[in-house]
Design a protein around this motif. Sequence first.
Motif, short mmCIF file in Angstrom:
data_model
loop_
_atom_site.label_atom_id
_atom_site.label_comp_id
_atom_site.label_asym_id
_atom_site.label_seq_id
_atom_site.Cartn_x
_atom_site.Cartn_y
_atom_site.Cartn_z
N THR A 1 -11.66 -8.99 -35.93
CA THR A 1 -11.81 -10.26 -35.24
C THR A 1 -13.04 -10.20 -34.33
O THR A 1 -13.45 -9.12 -33.91
N THR B 1 -3.87 -26.33 -39.55
CA THR B 1 -2.57 -26.07 -40.16
C THR B 1 -2.81 -25.48 -41.54
O THR B 1 -3.34 -26.15 -42.44
N LYS C 1 -5.19 -12.31 -32.85
CA LYS C 1 -4.23 -13.39 -33.07
C LYS C 1 -3.45 -13.11 -34.34
O LYS C 1 -4.04 -12.83 -35.38
N GLN D 1 0.11 -22.65 -37.92
CA GLN D 1 -0.70 -23.50 -37.06
C GLN D 1 -1.43 -22.64 -36.04
O GLN D 1 -0.80 -21.84 -35.33
N MET D 2 -2.75 -22.80 -35.96
CA MET D 2 -3.55 -21.97 -35.08
C MET D 2 -4.59 -22.82 -34.35
O MET D 2 -5.05 -23.84 -34.86
N HIS E 1 -11.64 -14.37 -37.86
CA HIS E 1 -10.51 -13.45 -38.05
C HIS E 1 -10.42 -13.06 -39.52
O HIS E 1 -10.59 -13.90 -40.41
N GLU F 1 -3.99 -8.26 -39.01
CA GLU F 1 -5.38 -8.57 -38.64
C GLU F 1 -6.21 -7.28 -38.66
O GLU F 1 -5.90 -6.32 -37.95
N THR G 1 -7.47 -27.46 -33.90
CA THR G 1 -6.16 -26.99 -34.36
C THR G 1 -6.13 -27.09 -35.89
O THR G 1 -6.49 -28.12 -36.45
N LEU H 1 -8.34 -22.61 -32.70
CA LEU H 1 -9.55 -21.80 -32.77
C LEU H 1 -10.68 -22.52 -32.03
O LEU H 1 -10.74 -23.75 -31.99
N LEU I 1 -1.57 -14.14 -37.69
CA LEU I 1 -1.76 -15.27 -38.58
C LEU I 1 -0.51 -16.13 -38.56
O LEU I 1 0.60 -15.66 -38.86
N GLU I 2 -0.68 -17.40 -38.21
CA GLU I 2 0.43 -18.35 -38.16
C GLU I 2 0.03 -19.62 -38.90
O GLU I 2 -1.16 -19.87 -39.13
N TYR J 1 3.78 -15.80 -43.97
CA TYR J 1 3.15 -15.41 -42.71
C TYR J 1 3.74 -14.15 -42.09
O TYR J 1 3.35 -13.75 -40.99
#
Length: 557
Positions: free
Chosen positions: A531, A516, A536, A541-542, A550, A528, A514, A544, A538-539, A523
């Motif tokens: 990928t 941050t 996904k 918190q992601m 990405h 995107e 995870t 992967l 873009l945030e 955001y």
Amino acid sequence: MSNTAVEVKQKTNLEKNSWWKNAVGYQIYPRSFKDSNHDGIGDLNGIRQKLPYLKELGVDFIWINPIYASPNVDNGYDISDYQAIHEDFGTMEDFQTLLKEAHELDLKIIMDLVINHTSDQHPWFLESKKSLDNPYRDYYHWVDATKEQLPNNWQSFFGGSTWTYCETTGQAYFHVFAKEQPDLNWKNPRVRHEIYQMIRWWLDLGIDGFRIDAISHIQKEPWHFKITDNQWAPFMNVAGIELYLEELKAIFNEYNIMTVGEASGVPHQEAAEWTGENGYFNMIFELEHCERIGEIGRQKGSIPHLKHSLNQWQTSLAHNGWNALYLENHDTPRSISVYGDDSSEAAKALATVLLLLKGTPFIYQGQEVGMTNYPFTSIEELNAADTIHFYQSLLTQGTMSKDALAIAVNWSRDHSRTPFQWENSLHGGFSTTEPWLKVNDNYQTINAAQKDVENNSIFHHYQTLIRLRKQTNALIYGEFHLLLPDHPTIFCYTRTTDSESWLILVQLDRKQTTVTLPNTLDYSNWEEILTTSDTKPLEQQMILSDYEAHVYRNTGI
């Protein structure tokens, strides 16, 4: 002509002579690329056959490892005639045909320039060793010595002393590599004159530049120099080298070519001196990022060190100079094995990191199809002289043969020198006869032909990245900024211009993590573009995993 007109002309010439900034390179190790005459050795006509393949990939220039006449003690880096082609590779006519056909496809040819040393079979050295007063004696470094008392205790890169004693004249000659590769004496103006004539001969032939081998070693400390911490200090980026590099630069500047120096021992703090506005070369290959971690014999590349080192070079050359980007070459193991798990996901993730950094990317043959390290089971399968010497020295120290082999081959250069895997056929389609070095058995599933049956192949991902890079000003000239510098597996960075920003987010591990991202990013405006996994947004918190990559674009800045 007014000052303004002069400045405009200079700027125009500068832009014309900077074609390499927009280019992507492809390195060919000719002995292992493609065999056209069925002798088990790759050759120039084999390269010619595969020019359409390289054009399809989308590269702009080819760097060819040495093809000169050579006894092949160090696979061509021991040159016996700078203006002749080794018979294994073909003829000078074959080379000129290759050059012509490459240019017709708008592919440039970069040659390997080896001028720190020659072969001990070069006519200069054969003359030099005859007598103390031979006219060629000072073409090399000779010093009074005995077998028991050499001039100093310096060690060569290939192991053992840098000195080899010659009974004929009662002196020893100097070599930073193998004893069959005596170093040239750059203090001798006649040597430099001969080298410069040879360089002009190749450039006048129409080649498009040079990769200059081991260039940071041409200046040596005085023979009484005492080593303290760095055993290579006596012949690595020694003060005074700039005098010779300025002379080389003056010749290179007469031509519209690309130059890239192999500059081991040049730290990122000095990079701008070598490749900045007033530097000696257009770019240099650094060796700082190649750190190993783990138990000896099972070492891998360090992702944190890779990030840290590349960030230093990107930052040091942000406003003055240019990076030569690579993850593997003929002197390193395969990057997919060093930084990944030999999977296609790892290959695509690493490609995404490499191709979108600021600088000129170099793809090493087979990297674009995911070629991996070779599972060597015997020292007889090896060819690299330094690996064999290392193995034998381990045995001498009492290491068991199985352990010695594992340690010696872990970082062997031969991993990257196994023949190119073209298709699922005998010897991987490289040759119709037994090759000079074994082909990896995984050629049945890892080969260039897979691009024609897999839409999501590694080859196609490289192709897409190359195309994206060339179409996007920000991915060539945009400012680089590393995000999440302390994350152990995430490689995340931005490339930014006044009009747009790109964010590259790559997980270099199979484990889930995870992340941050900084709260300074807006955001709401990210799209995107590319990928390697599920789409996904873009945030901040992601989550992967599985080497997913990405690429996002923000045009709202």
